[in-house]
Design a protein around this motif. Structure first.
Motif, PDB file in Angstrom:
ATOM      1  N   VAL A  65     -15.086  31.607  11.047  1.00  0.00           N
ATOM      2  CA  VAL A  65     -15.850  31.181  12.216  1.00  0.00           C
ATOM      3  C   VAL A  65     -16.777  32.317  12.629  1.00  0.00           C
ATOM      4  CG1 VAL A  65     -15.749  30.385  14.607  1.00  0.00           C
ATOM      5  CG2 VAL A  65     -13.973  29.684  12.978  1.00  0.00           C
ATOM      6  N   LEU A  66     -18.076  32.050  12.623  1.00  0.00           N
ATOM      7  CA  LEU A  66     -19.068  33.025  13.078  1.00  0.00           C
ATOM      8  C   LEU A  66     -19.755  32.467  14.310  1.00  0.00           C
ATOM      9  CD1 LEU A  66     -20.886  33.992   9.732  1.00  0.00           C
ATOM     10  CD2 LEU A  66     -18.920  35.111  10.787  1.00  0.00           C
ATOM     11  N   GLY A  67     -19.693  33.183  15.425  1.00  0.00           N
ATOM     12  CA  GLY A  67     -20.364  32.683  16.618  1.00  0.00           C
ATOM     13  C   GLY A  67     -19.812  33.293  17.881  1.00  0.00           C
ATOM     14  N   ALA A  68     -20.313  32.786  18.997  1.00  0.00           N
ATOM     15  CA  ALA A  68     -19.878  33.253  20.319  1.00  0.00           C
ATOM     16  C   ALA A  68     -19.955  32.082  21.279  1.00  0.00           C
ATOM     17  CB  ALA A  68     -20.774  34.397  20.801  1.00  0.00           C
ATOM     18  N   GLY A  69     -19.193  32.187  22.365  1.00  0.00           N
ATOM     19  CA  GLY A  69     -19.208  31.133  23.362  1.00  0.00           C
ATOM     20  C   GLY A  69     -17.957  31.168  24.211  1.00  0.00           C
ATOM     21  N   SER A  70     -17.816  30.188  25.076  1.00  0.00           N
ATOM     22  CA  SER A  70     -16.712  30.190  26.035  1.00  0.00           C
ATOM     23  C   SER A  70     -15.345  30.038  25.373  1.00  0.00           C
ATOM     24  CB  SER A  70     -16.916  29.072  27.063  1.00  0.00           C
ATOM     25  OG  SER A  70     -16.877  27.796  26.439  1.00  0.00           O
ATOM     26  N   LEU A  71     -15.303  29.522  24.149  1.00  0.00           N
ATOM     27  CA  LEU A  71     -14.037  29.366  23.432  1.00  0.00           C
ATOM     28  C   LEU A  71     -13.791  30.512  22.454  1.00  0.00           C
ATOM     29  CD1 LEU A  71     -14.046  25.514  22.713  1.00  0.00           C
ATOM     30  CD2 LEU A  71     -12.925  26.750  24.576  1.00  0.00           C
ATOM     31  N   GLY A  72     -14.539  31.585  22.591  1.00  0.00           N
ATOM     32  CA  GLY A  72     -14.367  32.728  21.699  1.00  0.00           C
ATOM     33  C   GLY A  72     -12.968  33.312  21.744  1.00  0.00           C
ATOM     34  N   SER A  73     -12.389  33.381  22.934  1.00  0.00           N
ATOM     35  CA  SER A  73     -11.039  33.944  23.054  1.00  0.00           C
ATOM     36  C   SER A  73     -10.015  33.058  22.349  1.00  0.00           C
ATOM     37  CB  SER A  73     -10.666  34.128  24.527  1.00  0.00           C
ATOM     38  OG  SER A  73     -10.707  32.886  25.217  1.00  0.00           O
ATOM     39  N   LEU A  74     -10.200  31.733  22.404  1.00  0.00           N
ATOM     40  CA  LEU A  74      -9.294  30.825  21.702  1.00  0.00           C
ATOM     41  C   LEU A  74      -9.390  31.029  20.199  1.00  0.00           C
ATOM     42  CD1 LEU A  74      -7.389  28.376  21.539  1.00  0.00           C
ATOM     43  CD2 LEU A  74      -9.419  26.913  21.598  1.00  0.00           C
ATOM     44  N   VAL A  75     -10.607  31.165  19.684  1.00  0.00           N
ATOM     45  CA  VAL A  75     -10.785  31.407  18.251  1.00  0.00           C
ATOM     46  C   VAL A  75     -10.147  32.734  17.856  1.00  0.00           C
ATOM     47  CG1 VAL A  75     -12.454  31.669  16.379  1.00  0.00           C
ATOM     48  CG2 VAL A  75     -12.920  30.066  18.237  1.00  0.00           C
ATOM     49  N   GLU A  76     -10.343  33.736  18.679  1.00  0.00           N
ATOM     50  CA  GLU A  76      -9.758  35.055  18.392  1.00  0.00           C
ATOM     51  C   GLU A  76      -8.235  34.994  18.368  1.00  0.00           C
ATOM     52  OE1 GLU A  76     -10.323  39.684  19.877  1.00  0.00           O
ATOM     53  OE2 GLU A  76     -10.900  38.032  21.203  1.00  0.00           O
ATOM     54  N   GLN A  77      -7.644  34.308  19.333  1.00  0.00           N
ATOM     55  CA  GLN A  77      -6.188  34.174  19.374  1.00  0.00           C
ATOM     56  C   GLN A  77      -5.666  33.425  18.159  1.00  0.00           C
ATOM     57  OE1 GLN A  77      -5.418  32.243  23.112  1.00  0.00           O
ATOM     58  NE2 GLN A  77      -6.283  33.939  24.310  1.00  0.00           N
ATOM     59  N   THR A  78      -6.385  32.378  17.755  1.00  0.00           N
ATOM     60  CA  THR A  78      -5.967  31.609  16.585  1.00  0.00           C
ATOM     61  C   THR A  78      -6.034  32.470  15.325  1.00  0.00           C
ATOM     62  OG1 THR A  78      -6.829  29.592  17.610  1.00  0.00           O
ATOM     63  CG2 THR A  78      -6.359  29.507  15.260  1.00  0.00           C
ATOM     64  N   ALA A  79      -7.083  33.272  15.215  1.00  0.00           N
ATOM     65  CA  ALA A  79      -7.215  34.155  14.054  1.00  0.00           C
ATOM     66  C   ALA A  79      -6.095  35.191  14.016  1.00  0.00           C
ATOM     67  CB  ALA A  79      -8.577  34.838  14.080  1.00  0.00           C
ATOM     68  N   GLU A  80      -5.639  35.611  15.181  1.00  0.00           N
ATOM     69  CA  GLU A  80      -4.564  36.606  15.234  1.00  0.00           C
ATOM     70  C   GLU A  80      -3.221  36.031  14.817  1.00  0.00           C
ATOM     71  OE1 GLU A  80      -4.749  37.973  19.238  1.00  0.00           O
ATOM     72  OE2 GLU A  80      -6.427  39.348  18.877  1.00  0.00           O
ATOM     73  N   THR A  81      -3.047  34.727  15.001  1.00  0.00           N
ATOM     74  CA  THR A  81      -1.757  34.101  14.712  1.00  0.00           C
ATOM     75  C   THR A  81      -1.750  33.283  13.422  1.00  0.00           C
ATOM     76  OG1 THR A  81      -2.352  32.220  16.134  1.00  0.00           O
ATOM     77  CG2 THR A  81      -1.109  34.019  17.146  1.00  0.00           C
ATOM     78  N   HIS A  82      -2.899  33.081  12.815  1.00  0.00           N
ATOM     79  CA  HIS A  82      -2.988  32.304  11.579  1.00  0.00           C
ATOM     80  C   HIS A  82      -3.778  33.100  10.544  1.00  0.00           C
ATOM     81  CE1 HIS A  82      -2.039  29.192  14.532  1.00  0.00           C
ATOM     82  NE2 HIS A  82      -1.582  28.472  13.539  1.00  0.00           N
ATOM     83  N   GLU A  83      -3.149  33.431   9.444  1.00  0.00           N
ATOM     84  CA  GLU A  83      -3.795  34.259   8.427  1.00  0.00           C
ATOM     85  C   GLU A  83      -4.996  33.581   7.788  1.00  0.00           C
ATOM     86  OE1 GLU A  83      -0.952  35.432   5.551  1.00  0.00           O
ATOM     87  OE2 GLU A  83       0.113  36.847   6.886  1.00  0.00           O
ATOM     88  N   ASN A  84      -5.028  32.262   7.828  1.00  0.00           N
ATOM     89  CA  ASN A  84      -6.130  31.568   7.150  1.00  0.00           C
ATOM     90  C   ASN A  84      -7.304  31.280   8.072  1.00  0.00           C
ATOM     91  OD1 ASN A  84      -4.873  29.497   8.656  1.00  0.00           O
ATOM     92  ND2 ASN A  84      -5.579  27.938   7.206  1.00  0.00           N
ATOM     93  N   VAL A  85      -7.359  31.914   9.241  1.00  0.00           N
ATOM     94  CA  VAL A  85      -8.517  31.829  10.131  1.00  0.00           C
ATOM     95  C   VAL A  85      -9.082  33.233  10.320  1.00  0.00           C
ATOM     96  CG1 VAL A  85      -9.374  31.220  12.430  1.00  0.00           C
ATOM     97  CG2 VAL A  85      -7.624  29.798  11.325  1.00  0.00           C
ATOM     98  N   ILE A  86     -10.357  33.408  10.022  1.00  0.00           N
ATOM     99  CA  ILE A  86     -11.017  34.705  10.147  1.00  0.00           C
ATOM    100  C   ILE A  86     -12.140  34.571  11.160  1.00  0.00           C
ATOM    101  CG2 ILE A  86     -12.367  36.484   8.952  1.00  0.00           C
ATOM    102  CD1 ILE A  86     -10.962  35.698   6.374  1.00  0.00           C
ATOM    103  N   PHE A  87     -12.184  35.493  12.107  1.00  0.00           N
ATOM    104  CA  PHE A  87     -13.176  35.432  13.185  1.00  0.00           C
ATOM    105  C   PHE A  87     -13.900  36.773  13.302  1.00  0.00           C
ATOM    106  CE2 PHE A  87     -13.963  35.528  17.982  1.00  0.00           C
ATOM    107  CZ  PHE A  87     -15.176  34.874  17.870  1.00  0.00           C
ATOM    108  N   PRO A  88     -15.001  36.952  12.571  1.00  0.00           N
ATOM    109  CA  PRO A  88     -15.775  38.193  12.707  1.00  0.00           C
ATOM    110  C   PRO A  88     -16.592  38.260  13.991  1.00  0.00           C
ATOM    111  CG  PRO A  88     -16.140  37.110  10.575  1.00  0.00           C
ATOM    112  CD  PRO A  88     -15.485  36.124  11.481  1.00  0.00           C
ATOM    113  N   GLY A  89     -16.630  37.177  14.769  1.00  0.00           N
ATOM    114  CA  GLY A  89     -17.498  37.122  15.949  1.00  0.00           C
ATOM    115  C   GLY A  89     -18.906  36.759  15.532  1.00  0.00           C
ATOM    116  N   THR A  90     -19.887  37.381  16.162  1.00  0.00           N
ATOM    117  CA  THR A  90     -21.271  37.157  15.738  1.00  0.00           C
ATOM    118  C   THR A  90     -21.666  38.238  14.742  1.00  0.00           C
ATOM    119  OG1 THR A  90     -22.108  38.461  17.605  1.00  0.00           O
ATOM    120  CG2 THR A  90     -21.936  36.081  17.911  1.00  0.00           C
TER     121      THR A  90
END
Length: 330
Positions: free
Chosen positions: A203-228
């Protein structure tokens, strides 16, 4: 190509979004600058509007992108008389579907006032044609893509992306690039990733759900969140992926054109985009299971038809329309 007798100075008021999320206006501005038009891009905030009012005499034309930029441009035009072009990218329907009724009614009236006061309007969506032309002159335009940038990214860019992702060669990669808001079905996309085997979601991007994406990436190895990431690096990330994802109910999105130019099979949510992309993308319902199945199916499809389709939407051609309108109102 028509040569201008003087160098116009244009102030372009855009949505106040991160530069690497909203890139279309920058691409048009780059081409205009190459054609001798001095363009100042400025995100629309109360502070920048006040500054633009003070500096209005420096510019020959104001371009205002809906919604905030067009409204601010109207204020500047009324205060200074500087010619105004409304750059109408998003239909009012999208705002009405995601905002309170009272706020949507106010914004619709303000947009209508902008169309009435503007010297010209450019619009993307056919559904807005009647409304805009009721108030003044208008020209149809499109969203575009820097085709070569995505179809043939430098190997250094690809290597940097693959190194940053560090995904095993045996793993399939699905990628989403864009805003992290509910309208883009981000929660459903993250839920889909949890049921996909042998797939990594980037997932590449930013927005109000950024923290949710970050939390998911921290708890699921198959989700990567570099941000923008810098937009110049995005083609490298797309080359490292197997499937691109777009889950907004909209036939006009930059990301589908970018995925297509990059040669990626693409998943698009079923709805308004079907008439435009039928036979070119894999459609899904906005549910985790349907998204997951569509990603798997898309990986086995031929991306060539979509890639060929995107060739017709080059930013240089679109910028030519803007140049001609600027010449008319200047």
């Amino acid at each position: 190509m028509t040569v201008m007798t003087a160098t116009p100075a244009v102030l372009w008021l855009t949505p106040d979004k991160p530069a690497d999320i909203s890139v279309g206006r920058q691409r048009i501005a780059d081409h205009l600058s190459s054609d001798g038009i001095a363009v100042t891009l400025r995100g629309t905030t109360p502070k920048t509007v006040l500054g633009s009012l003070r500096e209005a005499n420096r510019y020959d034309v104001i371009v205002g992108t809906t919604r905030a930029g067009a409204i601010a441009g109207t204020v500047i035009k009324l205060a200074t008389g500087t010619p105004l072009v409304v750059d109408h990218v998003d239909p009012i329907r999208q705002f009405e579907e995601n905002s309170s009724r009272w706020l949507a009614a106010i914004v619709r009236r303000l947009e209508n006032a902008a169309f009435r006061i503007a010297d010209h309007a450019l619009y993307v969506y056919d559904e807005e044609k009647t409304r805009i032309e009721r108030f003044g002159s208008a020209t149809k335009t499109e969203l575009g893509v820097e085709y070569d940038r995505f179809a043939n990214p430098p190997m250094e860019t690809v290597s940097r992306a693959r190194s940053a992702l560090d995904v095993p060669d045996t793993e399939n990669v699905a990628i989403y690039v864009g805003g992290l808001e509910s309208i883009y079905q981000i929660r459903e996309l993250l839920a889909a990733a949890t049921v996909l085997e042998d797939w990594t979601l980037v997932v590449l991007g930013a927005g109000s759900l950024g923290s949710l994406v970050e939390q998911t990436a921290e708890t699921h190895e198959n989700v990567i969140f570099p941000g923008t990431v810098a937009h110049d690096l995005v083609p490298g990330y797309l080359r490292a992926a197997d499937v691109g994802i777009c889950l907004v109910d909209d036939p006009h999105t930059l990301k589908v054109l970018e995925y297509g130019a990059a040669g990626l099979p693409t998943v698009q949510v079923r709805g308004r985009a079907e008439a435009r992309f039928d036979g070119l993308v894999e459609f899904c319902e906005p549910t985790p299971d349907s998204i997951a199945r569509a990603i798997e199916h898309a990986a086995a499809t031929d991306p060539t038809p979509l890639q060929s389709f995107t060739r017709d939407f080059d930013w240089s051609e679109i910028a030519e329309t803007y140049k001609q309108v600027i010449k008319i109102v200047k």
